[in-house]
Design a protein around this motif. Structure first.
Motif, PDB file in Angstrom:
ATOM      1  N   GLU A 292       0.827  -1.206   0.000  1.00  0.00           N
ATOM      2  CA  GLU A 292       0.000   0.000   0.000  1.00  0.00           C
ATOM      3  C   GLU A 292       0.864   1.259   0.000  1.00  0.00           C
ATOM      4  O   GLU A 292       0.548   2.251  -0.663  1.00  0.00           O
ATOM      5  CB  GLU A 292      -0.921  -0.021   1.222  1.00  0.00           C
ATOM      6  CG  GLU A 292      -1.924   1.129   1.236  1.00  0.00           C
ATOM      7  CD  GLU A 292      -2.879   1.025   2.419  1.00  0.00           C
ATOM      8  OE1 GLU A 292      -3.668   1.970   2.605  1.00  0.00           O
ATOM      9  OE2 GLU A 292      -2.826   0.008   3.148  1.00  0.00           O
ATOM     10  N   ARG A 293       1.976   1.218   0.754  1.00  0.00           N
ATOM     11  CA  ARG A 293       2.871   2.376   0.793  1.00  0.00           C
ATOM     12  C   ARG A 293       3.479   2.646  -0.576  1.00  0.00           C
ATOM     13  O   ARG A 293       3.534   3.789  -1.040  1.00  0.00           O
ATOM     14  CB  ARG A 293       3.977   2.137   1.823  1.00  0.00           C
ATOM     15  CG  ARG A 293       4.898   3.343   2.023  1.00  0.00           C
ATOM     16  CD  ARG A 293       6.018   2.998   2.976  1.00  0.00           C
ATOM     17  NE  ARG A 293       6.916   2.012   2.375  1.00  0.00           N
ATOM     18  CZ  ARG A 293       7.891   2.314   1.499  1.00  0.00           C
ATOM     19  NH1 ARG A 293       8.049   3.573   1.086  1.00  0.00           N
ATOM     20  NH2 ARG A 293       8.654   1.369   1.011  1.00  0.00           N
ATOM     21  N   GLN A 295       2.291   1.762  -3.448  1.00  0.00           N
ATOM     22  CA  GLN A 295       1.228   2.193  -4.355  1.00  0.00           C
ATOM     23  C   GLN A 295       0.902   3.678  -4.149  1.00  0.00           C
ATOM     24  O   GLN A 295       0.670   4.416  -5.117  1.00  0.00           O
ATOM     25  CB  GLN A 295      -0.019   1.347  -4.126  1.00  0.00           C
ATOM     26  CG  GLN A 295      -1.132   1.624  -5.137  1.00  0.00           C
ATOM     27  CD  GLN A 295      -2.327   0.691  -4.944  1.00  0.00           C
ATOM     28  OE1 GLN A 295      -2.365  -0.073  -3.969  1.00  0.00           O
ATOM     29  NE2 GLN A 295      -3.279   0.758  -5.848  1.00  0.00           N
ATOM     30  N   ASN A 296       0.899   4.124  -2.867  1.00  0.00           N
ATOM     31  CA  ASN A 296       0.662   5.543  -2.586  1.00  0.00           C
ATOM     32  C   ASN A 296       1.786   6.419  -3.146  1.00  0.00           C
ATOM     33  O   ASN A 296       1.537   7.503  -3.681  1.00  0.00           O
ATOM     34  CB  ASN A 296       0.517   5.761  -1.085  1.00  0.00           C
ATOM     35  CG  ASN A 296      -0.766   5.157  -0.549  1.00  0.00           C
ATOM     36  OD1 ASN A 296      -1.745   4.978  -1.294  1.00  0.00           O
ATOM     37  ND2 ASN A 296      -0.782   4.825   0.730  1.00  0.00           N
ATOM     38  N   ASP A 297       3.035   5.927  -2.973  1.00  0.00           N
ATOM     39  CA  ASP A 297       4.170   6.672  -3.536  1.00  0.00           C
ATOM     40  C   ASP A 297       4.048   6.787  -5.053  1.00  0.00           C
ATOM     41  O   ASP A 297       4.322   7.850  -5.633  1.00  0.00           O
ATOM     42  CB  ASP A 297       5.488   5.983  -3.168  1.00  0.00           C
ATOM     43  CG  ASP A 297       5.811   6.121  -1.691  1.00  0.00           C
ATOM     44  OD1 ASP A 297       5.184   6.989  -1.025  1.00  0.00           O
ATOM     45  OD2 ASP A 297       6.672   5.363  -1.200  1.00  0.00           O
ATOM     46  N   SER A 299       1.257   6.672  -6.832  1.00  0.00           N
ATOM     47  CA  SER A 299       0.126   7.556  -7.158  1.00  0.00           C
ATOM     48  C   SER A 299       0.497   9.027  -6.962  1.00  0.00           C
ATOM     49  O   SER A 299       0.146   9.888  -7.780  1.00  0.00           O
ATOM     50  CB  SER A 299      -1.085   7.199  -6.284  1.00  0.00           C
ATOM     51  OG  SER A 299      -1.491   5.873  -6.506  1.00  0.00           O
TER      52      SER A 299
END
Length: 377
Positions: A292-293, A295-297, A299
């Motif tokens: 998730e981390r 993926q956030n980076d 995005s």
């Protein structure tokens, strides 16, 4: 009754006075005409001398041709509805570019044309004097002829300069770049040519209509037309470079920023893809958190990359929008006839001047001279 008689007598007196004045005027004019006829030989001599001197002066003055180019530049205005505004409306996300007021507008065209850097750049341009001969404007100025009295008047200063050149070494001109400030050093010869160009090339701006007229006066009509066209083109380039400088700098900075943000997005995307591939079948909370981390980076990097890309498109549109449009109303046309006073009028002026001087001297000057001699005697 007495008043009527007095008015009638006054009218008769006035009529007699007018008749007497007219008779005196006719007598004076006839006397003046007789005197002019009596000195006709002197008038003929004066006319001949004026004719001879007028012909010499008219032949000595080189013919000059004038070319005038008229253009109408675009006036500075708000550009919110231009290409940059259109690009911003399509791209969205509140992407805007600040509208700056123009520091350089059409009213400064005359000052630009007469400026030393502009004329220095112009003097180095190549011009076609004939089919087989090309030279710089600087070299062409040396070939333009001058009337003979210019050499006579300028001979003492030329002699002094030659003597001074024997004892001092004159440095060549230096056109330095930006060190602390823009400095131009010119020799006396080059400074004289710049002053000559300022007289030959004149730009006039109509404050009401903002129409700019560029006038070039040279001895060669074709060269005058070429120089006039070149002056207009260089003036357009100068204004365009100035108007688009800020937009180009912004565009270059955004292109650099775009590549950096693009590389960051690609790196974040690759890290996320590698992590997913290596932990495909692992079901752990720590793996999900790391996934998730990453993926956030990715995005976040994409959002920044997308925003910079939108700003870059707006900046590119603004570069094109900032270019002013120049409508050439009257292009450079090779003149067929010389400008200024014609040779015939020059000769007639000298003939008339010498005749007037001769008549004045014979009628009044000699009498005045005799009276002064009598007073002195």
């Amino acid at each position: 009754m007495s008043t009527l008689m007095e008015q009638a007598s006054e009218k008769e007196i006035k009529q007699q006075q007018d008749i007497h004045t007219d008779e005196e005027l006719e007598i004076d004019l006839m006397d003046l005409l007789r005197k002019i006829v009596s000195i006709r030989k002197s008038i003929y001599k004066a006319a001949g001398i004026g004719l001879l001197i007028g012909i010499i002066i008219a032949i000595s003055i080189p013919r000059k041709y004038t070319v005038e180019v008229t253009l109408s530049p675009e006036m500075g205005a708000s550009k919110g509805g231009g290409l940059s505004g259109l690009a911003a409306s399509f791209l969205g996300s509140g992407v805007t570019m600040g509208d700056d007021t123009d520091a350089l507008n059409a009213s400064l065209s005359a000052d630009i044309v007469s400026s030393t850097p502009f004329l220095l750049e112009l003097s180095t341009m190549k011009i076609s004097v004939s089919k087989d001969e090309n030279m710089t404007l600087n070299a062409y100025l040396d070939e333009e002829s001058l009337p003979w009295w210019s050499y006579v008047i300028g001979f003492p200063s030329m002699l002094i300069d030659r003597i001074n050149s024997l004892f001092t070494e004159e440095d060549e001109s230096i056109y330095s770049g930006k060190v602390n400030q823009r400095i131009i050093e010119l020799s006396k010869k080059e400074l004289k040519k710049i002053e000559t160009l300022k007289k030959m090339i004149v730009a006039i701006v109509d404050k009401k209509t903002s129409m700019t007229s560029v006038t070039v006066t040279l001895q060669n009509p074709k060269v005058a037309a070429v120089i006039a066209d070149s002056v207009v083109k260089k003036l357009q380039e100068h204004i365009i470079d100035y108007r688009t400088y800020k937009a180009k700098e912004d565009c270059l900075y955004l292109e650099k920023l775009f590549k950096e943000r693009q590389q960051e997005y690609y790196v974040a995307q690759k890290k996320y893809a590698n992590y997913i591939d290596s932990h495909d079948n692992v079901i752990l909370q720590s793996v999900r958190a790391e996934q998730e981390r990453l993926q956030n980076d990715m995005s976040l990097a994409y959002q920044v990359y997308s925003q910079v890309a939108s700003q870059l498109q707006v900046a590119r549109a603004k570069v094109q929008e900032e270019k002013p449009v120049f409508a050439v109303v009257e292009p450079a046309v090779v003149p067929l006839y010389p400008s200024g006073i014609s040779r015939k009028i020059c000769v007639l002026v000298f003939v008339f001047l010498f005749v007037c001087i001769s008549v004045f001297w014979k009628l009044f000057g000699e009498k005045l001279q005799n009276r002064l001699e009598e007073i002195r005697g």
